[in-house]
Enzyme design. Structure first.
Site, PDB file in Angstrom:
ATOM      1  N   ASP A 164       0.844  -1.195   0.000  1.00 57.85           N
ATOM      2  CA  ASP A 164       0.000   0.000   0.000  1.00 57.85           C
ATOM      3  C   ASP A 164       0.878   1.244   0.000  1.00 57.85           C
ATOM      4  O   ASP A 164       1.995   1.222   0.536  1.00 57.85           O
ATOM      5  CB  ASP A 164      -0.910   0.028   1.229  1.00 57.85           C
ATOM      6  CG  ASP A 164      -1.979  -1.051   1.185  1.00 57.85           C
ATOM      7  OD1 ASP A 164      -2.457  -1.360   0.084  1.00 57.85           O
ATOM      8  OD2 ASP A 164      -2.322  -1.583   2.256  1.00 57.85           O
ATOM      9  N   ASP A 208      -7.001  -1.155  -4.707  1.00 56.52           N
ATOM     10  CA  ASP A 208      -8.079  -0.790  -3.789  1.00 56.52           C
ATOM     11  C   ASP A 208      -8.946   0.318  -4.387  1.00 56.52           C
ATOM     12  O   ASP A 208     -10.175   0.305  -4.268  1.00 56.52           O
ATOM     13  CB  ASP A 208      -7.506  -0.307  -2.451  1.00 56.52           C
ATOM     14  CG  ASP A 208      -6.760  -1.387  -1.699  1.00 56.52           C
ATOM     15  OD1 ASP A 208      -7.096  -2.573  -1.874  1.00 56.52           O
ATOM     16  OD2 ASP A 208      -5.846  -1.046  -0.935  1.00 56.52           O
TER      17      ASP A 208
END
Length: 209
Positions: free
Chosen positions: A147, A181
């Site tokens: 991430d 995401d």
């Protein structure tokens, strides 16, 4: 047949484009930044390298192996549904949304399945290398999802006079996420906002299969 080919090409274009962008970003971050290193873009946007073993936006709820296998089953199911939607000739925008959801899930699966084998561990003092001589940091299916996007749009403290939370630090928006995401979120939000009237049609397409 022409409609099937056209909508199918659109779906494939989205899948390959989003997947390539997602993986290029992740591999660059993984091989150029230390764990928890931060690059300030603006006061409200940072590139902040972290990893998680759980769901989207860094949530960690289930066992890692279970979660990876669940993702694989979910992607297979979504892929099968997408094929049916394309074959049925459903609206192009709806197909785009489902393609985004599918690709986002697939992007994170690649991390979970392969990254543990392909990279060594990222730490505060070590930048990961690709295909290290000593092997990766985890076996297949146990890789961590990369991430990097952090948007602390509001970073402040609650007023002292507020009950329960007065004086405490408050950040909006605190989750750290990746391109995959974002693709999932955009696809889901767009389906709810613009294509909710197609849910019954989608259900009938699937149920007739």
């Amino acid at each position: 047949m022409n409609k099937f080919l056209t909508k199918g090409r659109i779906a494939l274009l989205i899948i390959f484009s989003v997947l390539i962008i997602d993986q290029v970003i992740k591999i660059w971050i993984k091989t150029h930044m230390y764990w928890h290193e931060s690059i300030r873009i603006t006061d409200w946007f940072y590139i902040y390298f972290t990893e998680n073993i759980g769901m989207a936006f860094g949530m960690e709820i289930f066992d890692k192996l279970f979660l990876t296998l669940f993702r694989i089953v979910a992607v297979a199911l979504i892929g099968w549904c997408l094929y049916k939607f394309v074959k049925h000739g459903m609206k192009t925008g709806f197909i785009v949304c489902v393609s985004l959801i599918l690709t986002g899930a697939l992007g994170n699966i690649i991390d979970s399945v392969f990254y543990g084998v392909l990279f060594d561990d990222s730490t505060h003092s070590q930048i990961a290398s690709f295909m290290p001589e000593g092997g990766g940091y985890a076996p297949f299916f146990y890789g961590k999802v990369v991430d990097m996007f952090y948007f602390p749009i509001i970073d402040t403290n609650w007023p002292e006079w507020m009950p329960f939370v007065g004086g405490e630090h408050f950040i909006f928006f605190s989750p750290i996420f990746n391109f995959a995401d974002a693709a999932i979120s955009c696809g889901v939000i767009a389906v709810f906002l613009f294509y909710s009237k197609y849910w019954n049609e989608a259900y009938h397409v699937i149920s007739k299969s």
